[in-house]
Design a protein around this motif. Structure first.
Motif, PDB file in Angstrom:
ATOM      1  N   LEU A  37      12.787  44.053 -58.593  1.00  0.00           N
ATOM      2  CA  LEU A  37      13.394  42.658 -58.063  1.00  0.00           C
ATOM      3  C   LEU A  37      13.669  42.726 -56.504  1.00  0.00           C
ATOM      4  N   TYR A  86       7.275  37.810 -51.537  1.00  0.00           N
ATOM      5  CA  TYR A  86       8.586  37.972 -51.766  1.00  0.00           C
ATOM      6  C   TYR A  86       9.406  37.048 -50.886  1.00  0.00           C
ATOM      7  N   LEU A  98      18.042  34.838 -55.489  1.00  0.00           N
ATOM      8  CA  LEU A  98      18.696  35.865 -56.344  1.00  0.00           C
ATOM      9  C   LEU A  98      19.976  36.033 -56.228  1.00  0.00           C
ATOM     10  N   TYR A 178       6.513  37.398 -60.494  1.00  0.00           N
ATOM     11  CA  TYR A 178       7.698  37.666 -60.773  1.00  0.00           C
ATOM     12  C   TYR A 178       8.537  36.885 -61.934  1.00  0.00           C
TER      13      TYR A 178
END
Length: 253
Positions: A37, A86, A98, A178
Motif C-alpha cells: 500500500l 497510485y 490513506l 488495490y
C-alpha cells in the motif's frame, strides 16, 4: 524463505489464544499489506518479484488469495503506470485517502489531537516510525500492527474500521486492484456491526466533519484547508526486515 504451513485464521470467532506461528503469519500478512500500500517508487517496484514470492508462500486463507490476485496485477504493470494509478486513486481522491484520522475527524482540530495521540501510542510501545509519513497513514498503521502484535498493535486498525470500509468501497467503485488489499485487511478484523455499516453509509453520503481551523500540532503536514486538496509528497517505502515473519510480536526498538 521457508514456507508457512499453518492456516491464518480470521480474528473474529477465535476461541483459543493464537499460537506463536499463527501470530507470526498474521504479522507477515500485515507487513506485506503495509509494503504493497506504499507509493510504488523505483525501490518498491524493484522488489515486486520478492513480494510476489512471499505472498505465494503464504498458507491458504481469504487474505492470501486477495494478496495473490493483487501481486499478479502488480508485477505485470509498467512501473510508470503503477505510479500514475497510485497517485490518481490515493492522492487525488479524498474518499480513498490513506490517512485514517481524516474519516473520523475531517479537517478539524480534533484530527490534530488524534494524530498526536496515535504518535504517543507508538512511542509508548517503544516504536518509532521513520518513513516521514503522518502516524495515521495506513501503511504506517499496518507496520505498527505487524510489529506490536494483534492486541495493542491492531487496536488503531479496529478503531478506524469505518475509514477502512469507506476506502474499500471507494476503491471498489473505481475497480482498482488495490480494493483487494483492503478486502484482505478487513478479513483479518472483526466483522463490522450494523451500527458501523450505517455509520459508513452516512460518512460516504455526508463526508467527514470540517471546520476552518488548522491541524495543530500537525498543521502544515501535507493537508490543505477544507475545500482544497494538495497531494502529499509520496513517501519512500518503509524498510523492513526480510519477509520471513517475525519471531515474536514485540515492537521494534
Amino acid at each position: 524463505m521457508s514456507p508457512l504451513r499453518t492456516r491464518i485464521r480470521p480474528a473474529a470467532g477465535r476461541a483459543a489464544r493464537p499460537s506463536r506461528e499463527e501470530t507470526a503469519q498474521r504479522a507477515l500478512v500485515l507487513r506485506l499489506l503495509s509494503l504493497l500500500l506504499q507509493y510504488p517508487d523505483a525501490e518498491l517496484a524493484g522488489e515486486r518479484t520478492a513480494l510476489a514470492a512471499a505472498v505465494n508462500a503464504l498458507p491458504p486463507s481469504p487474505a492470501a488469495d486477495e494478496l495473490a490476485a493483487f501481486t499478479t496485477w502488480f508485477t505485470a504493470q509498467p512501473a510508470d503506470a503503477l505510479e500514475s494509478h497510485y497517485v490518481e486513486i490515493f492522492d487525488l481522491r479524498r474518499k480513498s485517502s490513506l490517512y485514517l484520522t481524516y474519516y473520523l475527524h475531517g479537517d478539524t482540530r480534533r484530527r490534530g489531537m488524534a494524530l498526536l495521540t496515535l504518535a504517543q501510542t507508538y512511542r509508548a510501545a517503544g516504536w518509532s516510525a521513520d518513513s516521514g509519513e503522518l502516524p495515521d497513514h495506513l501503511p504506517v498503521v499496518l507496520e505498527f500492527a505487524a510489529l506490536a502484535g494483534p492486541r495493542a498493535g491492531e487496536a488503531p486498525l479496529r478503531r478506524h474500521r469505518r475509514g477502512l470500509e469507506l476506502i474499500h468501497h471507494a476503491l471498489s467503485d473505481v475497480k482498482s486492484p488495490y480494493a483487494g488489499l483492503l478486502t484482505a485487511l478487513l478479513s483479518l478484523l472483526p466483522p463490522a456491526s450494523d451500527a458501523e455499516l450505517a455509520a459508513v453509509a452516512k460518512l460516504a453520503a455526508e463526508g467527514p466533519p470540517a471546520e476552518d481551523v488548522g491541524l495543530d500540532p500537525y498543521s502544515g503536514a501535507g493537508f490543505a484547508p477544507p475545500g482544497t486538496f494538495v497531494p502529499p509528497a509520496p513517501a519512500r517505502p518503509t524498510l523492513m526486515p526480510p519477509l520471513t515473519g517475525p519471531t515474536d510480536s514485540e515492537p521494534r526498538r
